[in-house]
Design an enzyme around this catalytic site. Sequence first.
Site, mmCIF file in Angstrom:
data_model
loop_
_atom_site.group_PDB
_atom_site.id
_atom_site.type_symbol
_atom_site.label_atom_id
_atom_site.label_comp_id
_atom_site.label_asym_id
_atom_site.label_seq_id
_atom_site.Cartn_x
_atom_site.Cartn_y
_atom_site.Cartn_z
ATOM 1 N N ASP A 44 -2.624 -0.972 10.335
ATOM 2 C CA ASP A 44 -2.740 -1.026 8.873
ATOM 3 C C ASP A 44 -3.411 -2.296 8.373
ATOM 4 O OD1 ASP A 44 -1.574 1.407 8.320
ATOM 5 O OD2 ASP A 44 0.439 0.600 7.995
ATOM 6 N N LYS A 62 0.845 -1.192 0.000
ATOM 7 C CA LYS A 62 0.000 0.000 0.000
ATOM 8 C C LYS A 62 0.880 1.241 0.000
ATOM 9 C CE LYS A 62 0.750 1.698 4.305
ATOM 10 N NZ LYS A 62 1.272 3.052 4.577
#
Length: 281
Positions: free
Chosen positions: A135, A9
Amino acid sequence: MHFETAPAKINLTLDTLFKRRDGFHEVNMVMTTVDLNDQLSFSKRKDKKIIIDTEHQYVPTDRRNLAYQAASLMMETYGIQTGVNITIDKRIPIAAGLAGGSADAAAAFRGMNALYDLGIETAELAELSSKLGSDIPFCVYGGTAIASGRGEKIEHLPKPPNAWVILAKPKINVSTKTIYQALKPGKNPPGSREMAAAVKEGDYKEIIALMKNDLQEVTCRRYPEVGRLIDSMSASGADCAMMSGSGPTVFGFVQKERQAAHLYNAMKGCCSEVYKVRLLG
């Protein structure tokens, strides 16, 4: 045997609002996935052991590994009575601000769910995963989203406009904890809601204009080479150059493949670990 892909990401925005009573920072972040992936495979064992196999010398294979912790939490939560072999083909750089460990953990949550045919909804997996890291819930879903709270509250967004992304990681590893400890939250005005609106509109120019990362200043102060890499990427033609997460990886956006090839070659001249990938979102 079951297989999972674990994409890296990047942050389009990272707003740090204030430090909470629980010691975490309240954040707003727009995150999206890119086509740089770890590959994981899962197979059942007859005993109750969790065995991690990887050829990457710096990836732990014991309880320190987030994929191990995810598998263990799944076994504990859902009463799984047999162990699992997890093979990790590691391609995402470690300690790079690209959520490689979180992506592997997310893949382990999905992989255990599929391997044992548990039928658990993704939202439940994401909520469970928040026990291990901020996350991981985003990585469980993938795609593009705005994350709030300490990162565990997810609002889905559409895929951003197509773009090439050049990732460059200098030869340093950055501790997220250390960067947050040195941070003064709330210093900069937040921009994640505006970014989310630009993503919904598919406005590439506005997305570029709104990119920001509150951690970048802190990391660049401690590691000046990150700042120099951002400057080099901007000077080499990136539409925008910024650090992802707590760093040290820097990324740049361009829309055309020939621009991406030029930027990739330019960054290879000053950084050994460079990747040319597409937005997944």
